[in-house]
Design a protein around this motif. Sequence first.
Motif, short mmCIF file in Angstrom:
data_model
loop_
_atom_site.label_atom_id
_atom_site.label_comp_id
_atom_site.label_asym_id
_atom_site.label_seq_id
_atom_site.Cartn_x
_atom_site.Cartn_y
_atom_site.Cartn_z
N PHE A 43 12.11 -27.29 -28.26
CA PHE A 43 12.69 -26.22 -29.07
C PHE A 43 13.76 -26.76 -30.01
CE2 PHE A 43 10.71 -23.46 -25.85
CZ PHE A 43 10.07 -22.57 -26.69
N HIS B 87 13.63 -26.44 -34.09
CA HIS B 87 14.72 -25.90 -34.93
C HIS B 87 15.13 -26.92 -35.98
CE1 HIS B 87 15.56 -21.92 -33.35
NE2 HIS B 87 15.20 -22.40 -32.17
N GLY C 298 11.88 -23.52 -35.67
CA GLY C 298 12.38 -23.00 -34.40
C GLY C 298 12.03 -21.55 -34.15
N GLU D 165 9.57 -20.12 -31.20
CA GLU D 165 10.05 -19.12 -30.24
C GLU D 165 9.19 -17.87 -30.27
OE1 GLU D 165 14.23 -18.19 -30.32
OE2 GLU D 165 14.76 -20.29 -30.63
#
Length: 156
Positions: free
Chosen positions: A80, A84, A89, A93
């Motif tokens: 993650f 980002h 990111g 997500e």
Amino acid sequence: RDRSADRRLALDLREAIERPTTTRTPVDRALLPLVADVLAQRRFHPAFQPIYGLADGRLLAVEAVTRFDVLPDRSPDRWFAAAHAAGLGVELELAAIEAALDGADGLPAGVRLSVNASPATVADQRLVELVRAHRGRPLTVEITEHAVIEDYPVLR
């Protein structure tokens, strides 16, 4: 004494809240060129950690966590963080949350699903659309501790 203890507690809380956090995950540069493919090929899946009631042992909820099906083998926080850093990111997500919502279809009715999201993802309209598409499942969205909230009005 009670007032003194309350004041001390308030000061301790204020200090803890205002203290800068250093929990940011370092970016693994080796993952940066791989993130787009991981996202495009959905090379990840949700795993569900159960939450049981202490009084009766009943399954109350599950927390969805993401596991990656790709080499190099790195922890989810590293993937993650790399996403980002690569500008993907929020997309990663959202894709992980969508996979968790889809995977939760097999859970018993009434079992709450908990997912994690950064402040940027919580503020993204696409998250609202995902939640609306899965209205039948009680949902908790936990804001991750890895990112700073930069705009409270937008987050609200």
